[in-house]
Structures are given as C-alpha cells and as structure tokens.
Design a protein around this motif. Structure first.
Motif, short mmCIF file in Angstrom:
data_model
loop_
_atom_site.label_atom_id
_atom_site.label_comp_id
_atom_site.label_asym_id
_atom_site.label_seq_id
_atom_site.Cartn_x
_atom_site.Cartn_y
_atom_site.Cartn_z
N PHE A 99 0.83 -1.20 0.00
CA PHE A 99 0.00 0.00 0.00
C PHE A 99 0.86 1.25 0.00
CE2 PHE A 99 -2.28 -3.39 2.01
CZ PHE A 99 -3.56 -3.30 1.50
N LEU A 115 0.48 4.94 1.26
CA LEU A 115 -0.35 5.78 2.12
C LEU A 115 0.10 7.21 1.90
CD1 LEU A 115 -0.05 3.62 5.37
CD2 LEU A 115 -1.62 3.33 3.44
N GLU A 116 -0.72 8.00 1.25
CA GLU A 116 -0.36 9.38 0.97
C GLU A 116 -1.12 10.30 1.92
OE1 GLU A 116 -0.21 12.68 -2.60
OE2 GLU A 116 -1.52 10.95 -2.84
N SER A 126 9.09 5.64 4.69
CA SER A 126 8.21 6.79 4.91
C SER A 126 9.03 8.06 4.81
CB SER A 126 7.54 6.71 6.29
OG SER A 126 8.51 6.71 7.33
N ARG A 179 -6.76 -4.38 3.04
CA ARG A 179 -7.03 -2.95 2.99
C ARG A 179 -7.72 -2.46 4.26
NH1 ARG A 179 -7.16 0.44 -1.40
NH2 ARG A 179 -8.06 2.46 -0.91
N VAL A 234 -5.22 -2.00 7.01
CA VAL A 234 -4.39 -0.82 6.77
C VAL A 234 -5.18 0.45 7.07
CG1 VAL A 234 -3.19 0.49 4.98
CG2 VAL A 234 -2.87 -1.98 5.14
N GLU A 235 -6.41 0.51 6.62
CA GLU A 235 -7.23 1.69 6.89
C GLU A 235 -7.49 1.86 8.39
OE1 GLU A 235 -10.54 1.03 4.26
OE2 GLU A 235 -9.51 2.03 2.59
N VAL A 270 -4.33 3.38 9.79
CA VAL A 270 -4.26 4.79 9.41
C VAL A 270 -5.13 5.64 10.33
CG1 VAL A 270 -5.06 6.37 7.59
CG2 VAL A 270 -3.59 4.44 7.00
N TYR A 288 -5.76 10.96 4.52
CA TYR A 288 -5.03 9.87 3.89
C TYR A 288 -5.70 9.44 2.60
CZ TYR A 288 -1.69 8.49 7.53
OH TYR A 288 -0.65 8.44 8.40
N VAL A 307 -5.31 5.94 0.41
CA VAL A 307 -4.72 4.61 0.46
C VAL A 307 -4.80 4.00 -0.93
CG1 VAL A 307 -4.86 2.31 1.49
CG2 VAL A 307 -5.39 4.35 2.88
N GLU A 346 -3.68 0.63 -3.03
CA GLU A 346 -3.18 -0.74 -2.97
C GLU A 346 -2.61 -1.11 -4.33
OE1 GLU A 346 -4.65 -5.23 -1.66
OE2 GLU A 346 -6.07 -3.57 -1.67
#
Length: 99
Positions: free
Chosen positions: A2, A4-5, A38, A56, A59-60, A63, A76, A78, A80
C-alpha cells in the motif's frame, strides 16, 4: 502493498505540535513489520508511507490511529498495488499476479 499518501489539512505549526506522536506511531508500524519506508513530500504538504501486510481494511484501521488523522490535521489516500518487480534487496516484497 500500500501507498499511504498524507495531505496536511492544517497549518504546519499544528503538524509540528503532533510530530513526536506521529513519529512514535510510525516507529510502532516499523517495529511490527508493517511499514517499509516513509517520509515527507516535497514541498512539505504531507507525506508518504509504504506499507505491507494485512488487507485494505486492516491498513485503513491502522491509518485511523495516526495522531495526524485522530486530530484531523491530515487526510489519507490509500492506494493498494501488487509489486511484481522490485529493486535488489526488496525481493521479499515481490508478489505474483493471480492467474
């Protein structure tokens, strides 16, 4: 894997006030083997995290516990993806596409 922005939604003084907590959150992700890399975006309007493992939803959920997200100073996105090619040394993260 993933991407993550993070995009900051608050002034940098609010970001900096939470930076120590955010770094501790990052450290926990590295210790658990979830985060691979990161750093800050340039210009400094957010950051990027490479994460592995889980689905997902997991991960969410992670976050959502970032102090930047908890305090509403960053959003964020996300993404994938399936890393089918990697640089030397990153072969352990390489995946194959389902047939």
């Amino acid at each position: 894997m993933f991407i993550l922005e993070l995009t900051y939604t608050a002034p940098l003084d609010r970001i900096d006030a939470l930076l120590e907590e955010h770094v501790a959150w990052l450290d926990a992700g590295y210790a658990e083997g979830v985060f691979v890399a990161s750093g800050r975006k340039n210009p400094r309007d957010g950051g990027v995290i490479l994460a592995v493992g889980g689905d997902r939803g997991a991960v969410e959920a992670r976050v959502a516990t970032d102090p930047f997200a908890v305090h509403g100073v960053a959003e964020y996105r996300v993404v994938e993806f399936v890393p089918t090619r990697t640089a030397s040394g990153l072969e352990g993260y390489r995946e194959t596409l389902p047939v």
